[in-house]
Design a protein around this motif. Structure first.
Motif, PDB file in Angstrom:
ATOM      1  N   THR A  47       1.919   4.471  10.926  1.00 55.24           N
ATOM      2  CA  THR A  47       1.203   3.994  12.110  1.00 55.24           C
ATOM      3  C   THR A  47       0.682   5.179  12.899  1.00 55.24           C
ATOM      4  N   GLY A  48      -0.589   5.127  13.252  1.00 56.10           N
ATOM      5  CA  GLY A  48      -1.180   6.198  14.045  1.00 56.10           C
ATOM      6  C   GLY A  48      -1.424   7.450  13.223  1.00 56.10           C
ATOM      7  N   GLY A  49      -1.779   8.519  13.929  1.00 58.48           N
ATOM      8  CA  GLY A  49      -2.065   9.774  13.246  1.00 58.48           C
ATOM      9  C   GLY A  49      -3.372   9.716  12.476  1.00 58.48           C
ATOM     10  N   SER A  50      -3.677  10.804  11.843  1.00 53.28           N
ATOM     11  CA  SER A  50      -4.905  10.915  11.070  1.00 53.28           C
ATOM     12  C   SER A  50      -4.690  10.393   9.658  1.00 53.28           C
ATOM     13  N   ARG A  51      -5.447   9.389   9.290  1.00 48.74           N
ATOM     14  CA  ARG A  51      -5.334   8.864   7.924  1.00 48.74           C
ATOM     15  C   ARG A  51      -5.678   9.945   6.909  1.00 48.74           C
ATOM     16  N   THR A  52      -6.697  10.734   7.218  1.00 49.72           N
ATOM     17  CA  THR A  52      -7.086  11.812   6.305  1.00 49.72           C
ATOM     18  C   THR A  52      -5.943  12.800   6.101  1.00 49.72           C
ATOM     19  N   ALA A  53      -5.272  13.183   7.202  1.00 50.24           N
ATOM     20  CA  ALA A  53      -4.166  14.138   7.106  1.00 50.24           C
ATOM     21  C   ALA A  53      -3.008  13.560   6.312  1.00 50.24           C
ATOM     22  N   VAL A  54      -2.674  12.289   6.557  1.00 49.11           N
ATOM     23  CA  VAL A  54      -1.557  11.662   5.843  1.00 49.11           C
ATOM     24  C   VAL A  54      -1.840  11.597   4.349  1.00 49.11           C
ATOM     25  N   ALA A  57      -1.725  14.910   2.697  1.00 45.13           N
ATOM     26  CA  ALA A  57      -0.335  15.364   2.557  1.00 45.13           C
ATOM     27  C   ALA A  57       0.360  14.644   1.414  1.00 45.13           C
ATOM     28  N   LEU A  58       0.093  13.355   1.239  1.00 40.77           N
ATOM     29  CA  LEU A  58       0.663  12.623   0.107  1.00 40.77           C
ATOM     30  C   LEU A  58       0.177  13.207  -1.220  1.00 40.77           C
ATOM     31  N   THR A  59      -1.103  13.563  -1.272  1.00 41.47           N
ATOM     32  CA  THR A  59      -1.666  14.147  -2.494  1.00 41.47           C
ATOM     33  C   THR A  59      -1.041  15.500  -2.801  1.00 41.47           C
ATOM     34  N   ASP A  60      -0.769  16.292  -1.762  1.00 41.60           N
ATOM     35  CA  ASP A  60      -0.240  17.638  -1.951  1.00 41.60           C
ATOM     36  C   ASP A  60       1.283  17.679  -2.075  1.00 41.60           C
ATOM     37  N   ALA A  61       1.962  16.586  -1.750  1.00 40.58           N
ATOM     38  CA  ALA A  61       3.431  16.593  -1.690  1.00 40.58           C
ATOM     39  C   ALA A  61       4.045  16.854  -3.059  1.00 40.58           C
ATOM     40  N   ASP A  62       5.003  17.757  -3.108  1.00 37.38           N
ATOM     41  CA  ASP A  62       5.692  18.065  -4.362  1.00 37.38           C
ATOM     42  C   ASP A  62       6.563  16.909  -4.837  1.00 37.38           C
ATOM     43  N   ASP A  63       6.980  16.047  -3.911  1.00 37.28           N
ATOM     44  CA  ASP A  63       7.877  14.955  -4.292  1.00 37.28           C
ATOM     45  C   ASP A  63       7.154  13.639  -4.559  1.00 37.28           C
ATOM     46  N   VAL A  64       5.815  13.659  -4.565  1.00 35.03           N
ATOM     47  CA  VAL A  64       5.035  12.452  -4.845  1.00 35.03           C
ATOM     48  C   VAL A  64       4.185  12.687  -6.087  1.00 35.03           C
ATOM     49  N   ASP A  65       4.345  11.794  -7.066  1.00 29.48           N
ATOM     50  CA  ASP A  65       3.560  11.900  -8.296  1.00 29.48           C
ATOM     51  C   ASP A  65       2.182  11.267  -8.097  1.00 29.48           C
ATOM     52  N   GLU A  66       2.161  10.048  -7.573  1.00 29.75           N
ATOM     53  CA  GLU A  66       0.897   9.366  -7.264  1.00 29.75           C
ATOM     54  C   GLU A  66       1.163   8.330  -6.172  1.00 29.75           C
ATOM     55  N   TRP A  67       0.099   7.959  -5.468  1.00 29.93           N
ATOM     56  CA  TRP A  67       0.258   7.001  -4.379  1.00 29.93           C
ATOM     57  C   TRP A  67      -0.922   6.048  -4.340  1.00 29.93           C
ATOM     58  N   THR A  68      -0.690   4.885  -3.716  1.00 28.08           N
ATOM     59  CA  THR A  68      -1.704   3.848  -3.628  1.00 28.08           C
ATOM     60  C   THR A  68      -1.630   3.193  -2.257  1.00 28.08           C
ATOM     61  N   VAL A  69      -2.787   2.910  -1.659  1.00 25.59           N
ATOM     62  CA  VAL A  69      -2.832   2.118  -0.437  1.00 25.59           C
ATOM     63  C   VAL A  69      -2.663   0.653  -0.820  1.00 25.59           C
ATOM     64  N   ILE A  70      -1.671  -0.030  -0.216  1.00 30.32           N
ATOM     65  CA  ILE A  70      -1.444  -1.431  -0.569  1.00 30.32           C
ATOM     66  C   ILE A  70      -1.721  -2.371   0.608  1.00 30.32           C
ATOM     67  N   GLY A  71      -2.122  -1.811   1.746  1.00 30.58           N
ATOM     68  CA  GLY A  71      -2.467  -2.681   2.865  1.00 30.58           C
ATOM     69  C   GLY A  71      -2.829  -1.891   4.105  1.00 30.58           C
ATOM     70  N   THR A  72      -3.704  -2.442   4.928  1.00 35.47           N
ATOM     71  CA  THR A  72      -4.072  -1.822   6.201  1.00 35.47           C
ATOM     72  C   THR A  72      -4.178  -2.909   7.263  1.00 35.47           C
ATOM     73  N   ALA A  73      -3.849  -2.551   8.492  1.00 31.57           N
ATOM     74  CA  ALA A  73      -4.004  -3.450   9.634  1.00 31.57           C
ATOM     75  C   ALA A  73      -4.121  -2.592  10.880  1.00 31.57           C
ATOM     76  N   ASP A  74      -5.317  -2.569  11.459  1.00 32.51           N
ATOM     77  CA  ASP A  74      -5.580  -1.731  12.626  1.00 32.51           C
ATOM     78  C   ASP A  74      -5.220  -0.275  12.311  1.00 32.51           C
ATOM     79  N   SER A  75      -4.284   0.302  13.077  1.00 35.65           N
ATOM     80  CA  SER A  75      -3.932   1.711  12.861  1.00 35.65           C
ATOM     81  C   SER A  75      -2.746   1.885  11.929  1.00 35.65           C
ATOM     82  N   THR A  76      -2.334   0.805  11.263  1.00 31.69           N
ATOM     83  CA  THR A  76      -1.178   0.856  10.362  1.00 31.69           C
ATOM     84  C   THR A  76      -1.639   0.756   8.912  1.00 31.69           C
ATOM     85  N   ARG A  77      -1.119   1.654   8.086  1.00 33.96           N
ATOM     86  CA  ARG A  77      -1.407   1.611   6.650  1.00 33.96           C
ATOM     87  C   ARG A  77      -0.098   1.556   5.883  1.00 33.96           C
TER      88      ARG A  77
END
Length: 228
Positions: A47-54, A57-77
Motif C-alpha cells: 500500500t502506498g509508495g512508488s509502484r515503480t520502486a517496489v 526492487a522485486l526484480t532486483d531482489a536476491d530472494d525473489v525468482d519471479e513475481w506477478t501482479v495479481i490484483g490492484t485497488a487504488d493505491s494497493t497492489r
C-alpha cells in the motif's frame, strides 16, 4: 488463556527486507504460502509508495525468482512472488541455530500478520502459553534482534489509538513545535498558554494528563507483569 503479542524482529536477511529498504514509503504486508514445500510463495500486499520502486526492487531482489501482479485497488497492489531460496538457505549465514528455527514451526503459536520493514519484520500473533512466547522471543533475541511492543492476554481489550483527547494532542503538538521539550527549553508554559488561549496552569495540567496517557498506552504496556 493465550497471549497476543506484537513485536519486531531485526534481521536484514529475512525475505523482502531489501524490497522494503528500497521502497521505505510503502507498507508491505507478507503472507507465506507454506503449501509449496521448503520455498513458500510470498503473497505480498503493498500500500502506498512508488509502484515503480517496489517493482524494480522485486526484480532486483536476491530472494525473489519471479513475481506477478495479481490484483490492484487504488493505491494497493498484490503480488505473488516465487522465492529464489529456501528459508534455511536464505537465513543460514545469519542464524546459527537453524534447528531452532525449524522447531518454531511446531510451536503453539499463530503468526497473524507480518509487515516487512527496512530492518526486518514486524509481527503480531497468538501464543498458547507464556512458555511458547518465551521460546519464540528467546530464539530471536539470541539469533537476531527482538523488540516487544505489546503483550496481553487473548481477549483483553485494547484502548483505541494513543488515548489522547483532541485538546491534549493539540497541547502536546504546540508545546513540541514551540520548543518546550527541547534541551535547553525554548519556550514557557505562559507562551504556550497564550498560543492556545488558556492559562499556564491549564497548559501544565493538559500536558501532564497527555504524557500520562501516552505512557499508559505505550511504555507501560510493552512488558506487563502477566499473572500466572
Amino acid at each position: 488463556m493465550g497471549l497476543v503479542a506484537e513485536f519486531d524482529i531485526h534481521c536484514d536477511a529475512l525475505p523482502l527486507v531489501g524490497v522494503a529498504r528500497a521502497a521505505p514509503e510503502a507498507t508491505i504486508v507478507l503472507a507465506l504460502q507454506f503449501n509449496h514445500g521448503d520455498r513458500p510463495l510470498f503473497l505480498t500486499t503493498v500500500t502506498g509508495g512508488s509502484r515503480t520502486a517496489v517493482e524494480a526492487a522485486l526484480t532486483d531482489a536476491d530472494d525473489v525468482d519471479e513475481w506477478t501482479v495479481i490484483g490492484t485497488a487504488d493505491s494497493t497492489r498484490r503480488y505473488q512472488a516465487v522465492p529464489a531460496l529456501s528459508l534455511a538457505d536464505q537465513l543460514g549465514d545469519h542464524i546459527d541455530d537453524l534447528a531452532g528455527l525449524k522447531a518454531l514451526a511446531t510451536a503453539e503459536a499463530t503468526i497473524e500478520r507480518i509487515e516487512v520493514t527496512p530492518n526486518g519484520w514486524r509481527q503480531s500473533g497468538w501464543f498458547a502459553t507464556r512458555a511458547a512466547f518465551d521460546e519464540f522471543s528467546s530464539f530471536w533475541q539470541q539469533n537476531a534482534g527482538f523488540r516487544l511492543h505489546r503483550l496481553t492476554h487473548d481477549g483483553a481489550s485494547e484502548p483505541p489509538g494513543d488515548g489522547l483527547s483532541d485538546r491534549q494532542r493539540e497541547a502536546l503538538r504546540t508545546a513540541y513545535e514551540m520548543g518546550y521539550f527541547d534541551v535547553p527549553r525554548r519556550t514557557s508554559l505562559e507562551a504556550i498558554g497564550t498560543e492556545l488561549d488558556i492559562s499556564a496552569s491549564a497548559v501544565s495540567e493538559r500536558l501532564r494528563r497527555a504524557q500520562t496517557s501516552l505512557i499508559e498506552e505505550t511504555v507501560a504496556t510493552t512488558w506487563p507483569p502477566l499473572p500466572d
